[in-house]
Design an enzyme around this catalytic site. Structure first.
Site, PDB file in Angstrom:
ATOM      1  N   HIS A  62       0.874  -1.201  -0.106  1.00  0.00           N
ATOM      2  CA  HIS A  62       0.200  -0.048   0.045  1.00  0.00           C
ATOM      3  C   HIS A  62       0.793   1.208  -0.141  1.00  0.00           C
ATOM      4  O   HIS A  62       0.136   2.426  -0.052  1.00  0.00           O
ATOM      5  CB  HIS A  62      -0.866  -0.153   1.323  1.00  0.00           C
ATOM      6  CG  HIS A  62      -0.486   0.248   2.477  1.00  0.00           C
ATOM      7  ND1 HIS A  62      -0.162  -0.737   3.600  1.00  0.00           N
ATOM      8  CD2 HIS A  62      -0.054   1.587   3.225  1.00  0.00           C
ATOM      9  CE1 HIS A  62       0.072  -0.084   4.496  1.00  0.00           C
ATOM     10  NE2 HIS A  62       0.273   1.361   4.212  1.00  0.00           N
ATOM     11  N   ASP A 106      -0.236  -7.653   1.691  1.00  0.00           N
ATOM     12  CA  ASP A 106       0.349  -6.326   1.672  1.00  0.00           C
ATOM     13  C   ASP A 106       1.866  -6.176   1.822  1.00  0.00           C
ATOM     14  O   ASP A 106       2.531  -5.867   2.891  1.00  0.00           O
ATOM     15  CB  ASP A 106      -0.022  -5.373   2.864  1.00  0.00           C
ATOM     16  CG  ASP A 106       0.085  -3.833   2.832  1.00  0.00           C
ATOM     17  OD1 ASP A 106       0.659  -3.353   1.696  1.00  0.00           O
ATOM     18  OD2 ASP A 106       0.045  -3.323   3.952  1.00  0.00           O
ATOM     19  N   SER A 201       4.550   2.508   8.008  1.00  0.00           N
ATOM     20  CA  SER A 201       4.067   1.515   6.959  1.00  0.00           C
ATOM     21  C   SER A 201       5.182   1.130   6.419  1.00  0.00           C
ATOM     22  O   SER A 201       6.114   1.744   5.675  1.00  0.00           O
ATOM     23  CB  SER A 201       2.946   2.076   6.193  1.00  0.00           C
ATOM     24  OG  SER A 201       1.680   2.283   6.845  1.00  0.00           O
TER      25      SER A 201
END
Length: 249
Positions: A62, A106, A201
């Site tokens: 992402h 992910d 992230s």
């Protein structure tokens, strides 16, 4: 990029994830850390990543955007430091089964346009062995340049935090259909204010000096636990991709 649902706040459009309840890392004790800058539309975003080979960085799927750049060897990301290496990304390779609607699979490899120069501040982190396993109660660490809490600013220097492995059922009960024990790791004691959050992230989870996870998601307010993509589950894809992917193909 999208907000997943009321329990998640993990897309770069929302700011990505950060370190909560940690402290400043000693300079260059994590020489594998990568700071990733990219654009979504006209907005500049940030993620973390891990140098796994001189020409590859592993991060979250992402975190994909345009004009992607990786900074290696950094401590203070807002200064031009002696050991920093700024390298443009030649190709972003998200996992083919990545699902942005629920952050399944992910994980993403970034093929750098040139190989990094290895120094005391820039060194790859080895991928985990096939027999590597995590157990609830085991203490690991995460790191990044994400925000320090709700309403707080991004730090200049790299932050790190210790997180405890949780039983899969802890994340299954909180995130229901979004958590998959085969490919994800549940991290962070719900009773402690320690977690990754906006800006972290894609950053690494390191357990007993082994690269175990890639930070993926957490609750909207940043309270633990957080969810990491399990690197071990994607070893065949990672190795195959690094072996066969050619820049521009």
């Amino acid at each position: 990029m999208l907000l997943l649902c009321w329990v998640f706040l993990l897309s770069p459009g929302a700011g990505t994830e950060e370190i909560i309840g940690g402290h400043t890392a000693r300079p260059h004790t994590r020489p594998y850390m990568a700071f990733i800058r990219f654009l979504t539309g006209n907005n500049q975003k940030r993620c973390g990543g891990t140098l796994v080979r001189r020409d590859y960085v592993l991060t979250a799927a992402h975190c994909k955007g345009s004009a992607m750049t990786v900074i290696l060897g950094a401590q203070n990301i807002n200064k031009k430091e002696q050991y920093q290496q700024v390298i443009h990304v030649g190709k972003a390779i998200p996992h083919p089964d990545y699902d942005p609607s629920n952050l399944a699979n992910d994980i993403m490899l970034l093929k750098l346009k040139r190989k990094a120069n290895l120094t005391k501040a820039v060194k790859p982190l080895s991928l985990p062995g096939l027999r590597s396993r995590l157990r609830p109660g085991q203490v690991c660490s995460a790191a990044g340049w994400g925000k320090l809490g709700m309403g707080k600013s991004f730090p200049d220097e790299l932050q790190e935090v210790e997180l405890t492995v949780q039983a899969d059922k802890t994340c299954e009960s909180l995130f229901s259909a979004y958590y998959r024990r085969a490919t994800q790791i549940c991290m962070g004691d719900p009773h402690q204010r320690r977690n990754g959050f906006r800006g972290d992230s894609g950053g690494p989870l390191v357990c007993l000096n082994e690269f175990q996870g890639v930070f993926s998601s957490t609750k909207k307010n940043g309270t633990p636990p957080g969810v990491f993509t399990k690197v071990l589950s994607f070893l065949p894809w990672i190795k195959r991709t690094m072996k066969h992917t050619l820049l521009g193909h």
